[in-house]
Design a protein around this motif. Structure first.
Motif, short mmCIF file in Angstrom:
data_model
loop_
_atom_site.label_atom_id
_atom_site.label_comp_id
_atom_site.label_asym_id
_atom_site.label_seq_id
_atom_site.Cartn_x
_atom_site.Cartn_y
_atom_site.Cartn_z
N LEU A 131 -21.50 -109.52 -21.79
CA LEU A 131 -20.61 -110.33 -20.96
C LEU A 131 -21.42 -111.29 -20.11
N TRP A 132 -22.48 -110.78 -19.47
CA TRP A 132 -23.32 -111.65 -18.62
C TRP A 132 -24.02 -112.69 -19.48
N GLY A 133 -24.46 -112.28 -20.67
CA GLY A 133 -25.12 -113.23 -21.55
C GLY A 133 -24.19 -114.33 -22.00
N ALA A 134 -22.95 -113.97 -22.37
CA ALA A 134 -21.98 -114.97 -22.82
C ALA A 134 -21.62 -115.95 -21.71
N ILE A 135 -21.45 -115.43 -20.49
CA ILE A 135 -21.11 -116.30 -19.35
C ILE A 135 -22.21 -117.32 -19.13
N ALA A 151 -27.39 -113.04 -8.39
CA ALA A 151 -27.50 -111.62 -8.72
C ALA A 151 -28.46 -110.91 -7.80
N ASN A 152 -29.57 -111.54 -7.47
CA ASN A 152 -30.57 -110.86 -6.64
C ASN A 152 -30.20 -110.86 -5.17
N ILE A 153 -29.41 -111.83 -4.72
CA ILE A 153 -28.84 -111.75 -3.37
C ILE A 153 -27.91 -110.54 -3.28
N THR A 157 -25.81 -102.24 -7.22
CA THR A 157 -27.20 -102.65 -7.50
C THR A 157 -27.47 -102.66 -9.00
N ALA A 158 -26.86 -101.74 -9.72
CA ALA A 158 -27.04 -101.71 -11.18
C ALA A 158 -26.45 -102.96 -11.82
N PHE A 159 -25.28 -103.41 -11.34
CA PHE A 159 -24.70 -104.65 -11.84
C PHE A 159 -25.65 -105.82 -11.60
N ALA A 160 -26.19 -105.90 -10.40
CA ALA A 160 -27.09 -107.01 -10.07
C ALA A 160 -28.35 -106.98 -10.94
N MET A 161 -28.94 -105.80 -11.11
CA MET A 161 -30.14 -105.68 -11.94
C MET A 161 -29.84 -105.99 -13.40
N ALA A 162 -28.68 -105.56 -13.90
CA ALA A 162 -28.33 -105.80 -15.30
C ALA A 162 -28.13 -107.29 -15.56
N PRO A 182 -36.02 -107.87 -4.53
CA PRO A 182 -35.39 -109.00 -5.23
C PRO A 182 -35.73 -110.37 -4.66
N LEU A 183 -36.25 -110.40 -3.44
CA LEU A 183 -36.68 -111.69 -2.88
C LEU A 183 -37.73 -112.36 -3.77
N ALA A 184 -38.55 -111.55 -4.45
CA ALA A 184 -39.58 -112.11 -5.32
C ALA A 184 -38.98 -112.88 -6.49
N ILE A 185 -37.86 -112.38 -7.04
CA ILE A 185 -37.22 -113.10 -8.15
C ILE A 185 -36.60 -114.40 -7.66
N ILE A 186 -35.98 -114.35 -6.49
CA ILE A 186 -35.36 -115.57 -5.93
C ILE A 186 -36.42 -116.65 -5.76
#
Length: 411
Positions: free
Chosen positions: A66-70, A88-90, A115-120, A186-190
């Protein structure tokens, strides 16, 4: 370093994303042991209750397509990956901070699910970039190795810290401290999204038709379906992670600090496997690599029959991590090379969701067998798990691989 600057930037970005995942994944990072210990000691949950409740963390990973298609179809602010990564990381930062304020299972589990949704979502977008850049530069295996190398470097540190937190703090305080650490990462990814050399994209009818065509071709690809089935069977065997945790705690009387150390040693094994891949194993053909990974998986699973002391636990954990890294590189490269162009985010996420689905199924089935069939005996569960992995040998002669847009036999 690679001669292509885009590849080098991608290598750094993948290292950042997977290091954050290694720390922040609720089912394996810095949260896992404090959460398991808290549920066991304070909530008095048994292995089946822990496995089935924690399995909810895998739902966001199972619906990754779903996330990939969006992101494939709906650019945000002119880009298909960057803005979604930032959002996602915010969300991950806020959700981990929320966990640090909670003290009941009915609130902690839902908060960690966020958090799992955000990481996924973050992982799915990273996977799409892996496919796009890896196929274009013939660097898929190198990227996969880079990702999981840094995932396990981070996880090795995270599990050591988790074990220490349990030793020095109360169960709920250890849980809150782990959440606080995870909230910072997650600040590192942002900050790292600017390493992505992503071209601007917009929604138009022609592009939409092209991507819909790619999506349909993904569903029609028999090779892709076969690879998906292979991945499911490869990773699906009755798991014994939660029963093993109870066994080490209640029967072998390992301290929580030592159990955390074992997780770190397992991560060190993954790192050694990644370095071995860079040094020697990358020269193997795909067929030989898959055969080696299955053989290693069977032997490392059976090695748990010898678990009887802290020394044996260290050796087994190190060997298990090494063989797991080889298996991950082999199977993830197979998945990357099977993705059709134009639907990279969806196709790769779909195959990863199949792999992620096996985790909660295997762990829950394994815990149920341990509790209700094998009378809390680990030995028969280990044998069944090893046998299920070994059966995948028979699928390898049927495998084909997509590389550079062409289907070729396994070599």
């Amino acid at each position: 370093m690679h001669s292509n600057p885009a590849v080098n930037r991608s290598m750094w970005f993948f290292a950042i994303v997977y290091a954050v995942e290694g720390i922040g994944q609720a089912s394996s990072g810095i949260m896992w042991q404090p959460l398991s210990f808290w549920l066991k000691q304070t909530m008095h949950w048994d292995p089946v209750m822990v496995s089935t409740s924690v399995a909810i963390f895998d739902i966001p990973w199972v619906i990754k397509p779903l996330w990939g298609a969006i992101s494939d179809f709906v650019p945000l602010f002119g880009y298909r990956r960057r803005p979604y990564l930032v959002l996602a990381n915010i969300a991950a930062i806020l959700a981990f901070a929320w966990v640090g304020t909670l003290d009941t299972a009915t609130t902690v589990i839902p908060a960690l699910t966020v958090t799992a949704f955000a990481m996924a979502i973050s992982s799915t977008l990273c996977g799409a970039l892996l496919v796009e850049t890896g196929q274009a530069n013939n660097t898929s295996a190198t990227f996969v190795n880079q990702q999981w190398l840094w995932f396990n470097i981070a996880q090795m540190i995270a599990t050591l810290v988790a074990g220490y937190l349990i030793e020095v703090l109360s169960p709920v305080a250890a849980l809150h401290a782990a959440a606080g650490i995870a909230a910072i990462c997650p600040l590192a990814i942002i900050g790292g999204v600017w390493l992505i050399g992503e071209q601007r994209a917009r929604i138009d009818l022609e592009a939409l038709r092209e991507r819909l065509g790619a999506l349909v071709s993904a569903f029609r690809s028999r090779d892709l379906w076969f690879v998906a089935a292979f991945l499911f069977l490869y990773y699906f065997s009755p798991g014994f992670g939660t029963p093993l945790y109870f066994q080490m705690t209640d029967r072998l009387h390992f301290s929580q600090g030592f159990i955390g150390l074992l997780s770190s040693i397992g991560a060190a094994g993954w790192i050694i496997g990644g370095l071995l891949f860079r040094w020697r194993i990358h020269r193997l053909g795909r067929k030989a690599l898959l055969q080696l990974s299955i053989l290693g998986g069977v032997l490392s699973t059976l090695s748990y029959l010898l678990l009887s002391s802290e020394t044996s636990a260290v050796i087994i954990s190190l060997a298990g991590g090494l063989t797991s890294m080889i298996a991950m590189v082999a199977t993830m490269t197979l998945a990357v090379e099977s993705c059709p162009k134009g639907a990279e985010g969806f196709a790769f996420a779909a195959m990863m969701s199949i792999v992620n689905l096996t985790g909660p199924l295997a762990n829950t089935i394994g815990s149920a067998l341990y509790e209700h069939v094998f009378n809390e005996q680990l030995t028969p569960l280990i044998i069944v798990s090893a046998a299920a992995t070994g059966l995948v040998f028979f699928l390898i002669p049927l495998m084909v691989f997509r590389k550079g847009g062409t289907t070729v036999p396994a070599v």
